[in-house]
Each structure stands twice: as structure tokens, then as C-alpha cells.
Design a protein around this motif. Sequence first.
Motif, PDB file in Angstrom:
ATOM      1  N   GLU A 205     -30.047 -41.829  62.447  1.00  0.00           N
ATOM      2  CA  GLU A 205     -29.343 -41.236  61.304  1.00  0.00           C
ATOM      3  C   GLU A 205     -30.079 -39.976  60.824  1.00  0.00           C
ATOM      4  N   ARG A 206     -31.403 -40.034  60.790  1.00  0.00           N
ATOM      5  CA  ARG A 206     -32.202 -38.876  60.394  1.00  0.00           C
ATOM      6  C   ARG A 206     -32.064 -37.744  61.413  1.00  0.00           C
ATOM      7  N   VAL A 207     -32.184 -38.093  62.697  1.00  0.00           N
ATOM      8  CA  VAL A 207     -32.069 -37.079  63.755  1.00  0.00           C
ATOM      9  C   VAL A 207     -30.696 -36.409  63.687  1.00  0.00           C
ATOM     10  N   ALA A 208     -29.641 -37.172  63.446  1.00  0.00           N
ATOM     11  CA  ALA A 208     -28.292 -36.597  63.345  1.00  0.00           C
ATOM     12  C   ALA A 208     -28.204 -35.611  62.180  1.00  0.00           C
ATOM     13  N   ALA A 209     -28.817 -35.928  61.042  1.00  0.00           N
ATOM     14  CA  ALA A 209     -28.815 -35.016  59.890  1.00  0.00           C
ATOM     15  C   ALA A 209     -29.589 -33.741  60.214  1.00  0.00           C
ATOM     16  N   LEU A 210     -30.731 -33.883  60.894  1.00  0.00           N
ATOM     17  CA  LEU A 210     -31.527 -32.713  61.288  1.00  0.00           C
ATOM     18  C   LEU A 210     -30.743 -31.831  62.257  1.00  0.00           C
ATOM     19  N   GLU A 211     -30.096 -32.450  63.230  1.00  0.00           N
ATOM     20  CA  GLU A 211     -29.331 -31.692  64.229  1.00  0.00           C
ATOM     21  C   GLU A 211     -28.143 -30.963  63.596  1.00  0.00           C
ATOM     22  N   ALA A 212     -27.479 -31.600  62.647  1.00  0.00           N
ATOM     23  CA  ALA A 212     -26.340 -30.962  61.973  1.00  0.00           C
ATOM     24  C   ALA A 212     -26.802 -29.730  61.197  1.00  0.00           C
ATOM     25  N   GLU A 213     -27.905 -29.869  60.479  1.00  0.00           N
ATOM     26  CA  GLU A 213     -28.423 -28.716  59.725  1.00  0.00           C
ATOM     27  C   GLU A 213     -28.935 -27.644  60.669  1.00  0.00           C
ATOM     28  N   CYS A 214     -29.535 -28.037  61.764  1.00  0.00           N
ATOM     29  CA  CYS A 214     -29.998 -27.088  62.770  1.00  0.00           C
ATOM     30  C   CYS A 214     -28.840 -26.235  63.275  1.00  0.00           C
ATOM     31  N   ALA A 215     -27.718 -26.862  63.579  1.00  0.00           N
ATOM     32  CA  ALA A 215     -26.543 -26.122  64.065  1.00  0.00           C
ATOM     33  C   ALA A 215     -26.081 -25.099  63.027  1.00  0.00           C
ATOM     34  N   ARG A 216     -26.079 -25.481  61.751  1.00  0.00           N
ATOM     35  CA  ARG A 216     -25.679 -24.546  60.690  1.00  0.00           C
ATOM     36  C   ARG A 216     -26.639 -23.360  60.625  1.00  0.00           C
ATOM     37  N   LEU A 217     -27.928 -23.627  60.736  1.00  0.00           N
ATOM     38  CA  LEU A 217     -28.923 -22.561  60.611  1.00  0.00           C
ATOM     39  C   LEU A 217     -28.969 -21.665  61.844  1.00  0.00           C
ATOM     40  N   VAL A 218     -28.725 -22.224  63.014  1.00  0.00           N
ATOM     41  CA  VAL A 218     -28.642 -21.403  64.230  1.00  0.00           C
ATOM     42  C   VAL A 218     -27.495 -20.396  64.082  1.00  0.00           C
ATOM     43  N   ALA A 219     -26.395 -20.816  63.489  1.00  0.00           N
ATOM     44  CA  ALA A 219     -25.269 -19.899  63.255  1.00  0.00           C
ATOM     45  C   ALA A 219     -25.652 -18.768  62.295  1.00  0.00           C
ATOM     46  N   LEU A 220     -26.667 -18.985  61.455  1.00  0.00           N
ATOM     47  CA  LEU A 220     -27.154 -17.950  60.535  1.00  0.00           C
ATOM     48  C   LEU A 220     -28.194 -17.042  61.185  1.00  0.00           C
ATOM     49  N   GLY A 221     -28.644 -17.403  62.400  1.00  0.00           N
ATOM     50  CA  GLY A 221     -29.632 -16.586  63.107  1.00  0.00           C
ATOM     51  C   GLY A 221     -30.966 -17.260  63.353  1.00  0.00           C
ATOM     52  N   ALA A 222     -31.146 -18.503  62.889  1.00  0.00           N
ATOM     53  CA  ALA A 222     -32.390 -19.233  63.136  1.00  0.00           C
ATOM     54  C   ALA A 222     -32.475 -19.624  64.608  1.00  0.00           C
ATOM     55  N   VAL A 223     -33.666 -19.986  65.037  1.00  0.00           N
ATOM     56  CA  VAL A 223     -33.898 -20.416  66.410  1.00  0.00           C
ATOM     57  C   VAL A 223     -34.476 -21.832  66.395  1.00  0.00           C
ATOM     58  N   ARG A 224     -33.877 -22.702  67.184  1.00  0.00           N
ATOM     59  CA  ARG A 224     -34.398 -24.062  67.344  1.00  0.00           C
ATOM     60  C   ARG A 224     -35.599 -23.994  68.277  1.00  0.00           C
ATOM     61  N   VAL A 225     -36.706 -24.622  67.896  1.00  0.00           N
ATOM     62  CA  VAL A 225     -37.902 -24.640  68.734  1.00  0.00           C
ATOM     63  C   VAL A 225     -38.030 -25.983  69.429  1.00  0.00           C
ATOM     64  N   ARG A 226     -38.135 -27.075  68.660  1.00  0.00           N
ATOM     65  CA  ARG A 226     -38.248 -28.397  69.291  1.00  0.00           C
ATOM     66  C   ARG A 226     -38.076 -29.504  68.259  1.00  0.00           C
ATOM     67  N   LEU A 227     -37.610 -30.629  68.735  1.00  0.00           N
ATOM     68  CA  LEU A 227     -37.503 -31.835  67.922  1.00  0.00           C
ATOM     69  C   LEU A 227     -38.772 -32.640  68.118  1.00  0.00           C
ATOM     70  N   LEU A 228     -39.428 -32.991  67.026  1.00  0.00           N
ATOM     71  CA  LEU A 228     -40.590 -33.871  67.069  1.00  0.00           C
ATOM     72  C   LEU A 228     -40.102 -35.252  66.650  1.00  0.00           C
ATOM     73  N   ARG A 229     -40.086 -36.188  67.570  1.00  0.00           N
ATOM     74  CA  ARG A 229     -39.567 -37.532  67.306  1.00  0.00           C
ATOM     75  C   ARG A 229     -40.562 -38.353  66.493  1.00  0.00           C
TER      76      ARG A 229
END
Length: 121
Positions: free
Chosen positions: A75-99
Amino acid sequence: MTSVRQVQITFDCAEPERVARFWSSVLGYEHRGSACVDPSGVGPRLLFQRVPEGKVVKNRLHLDVRVGTGLVGQERVAALEAECARLVALGAVRVRLLRADGVNESCLVMQDIEGNEFCLD
């Protein structure tokens, strides 16, 4: 002895207006020139100042954007991934998921539009 009542976080950058607009969108803050202000007055003001030199090494300080508070596991990972997608659309870059490792919950390392590291936590 006086106590600190407010904190401002200042970032060195190449394009203050552009970076301020990015972070205003990330945080839901009001964009005011080269600054971002929490409309509720609770969070710190972020100021972006132009410097001539570029970013060379890893940040010694970074922001954690708290989007997964209280969530665990998938559930936490899904929330992080959803916000990541929103921020990538703003120009952010995904580096890595730390489990999650038994001590810390999962977080997602990202970079803003000038390469400054931050975490989705």
C-alpha cells in the motif's frame, strides 16, 4: 534566550523561478517569485537563489515529501509510485525505490528539475 519561530530553506540553483514553480506544484505551495510559501502558514518557506556554479556532488541535505505516512508494505509502495508518476510529469526524475528493510519503510529517491535529490517518504 529567544526561540526560532520560522525556518526558511534556501536552495542554490541556476533558474530560481523555474525551480520555485516546480516545488510549488510538488508541495501545493503558493509560488511567489523565486520562493514557495505554504498557504496554511505551517510549513517552511522555500527560497531559490541563483548561483553561478552548477551542482557537482550529492546533496548534504534533502527534503522528504511525506506521501506514505502511516502506510506499510505494498500500500505504501503504491502511494509512492502514484506520487512519483505525478512528479515525473512535472519534470522530476525517478532514481530508485528503496524497499523496506525491517528498520525503515520503503521510500523512493528522486531528483528535481536541477538534479537535487529528494525522497518520497
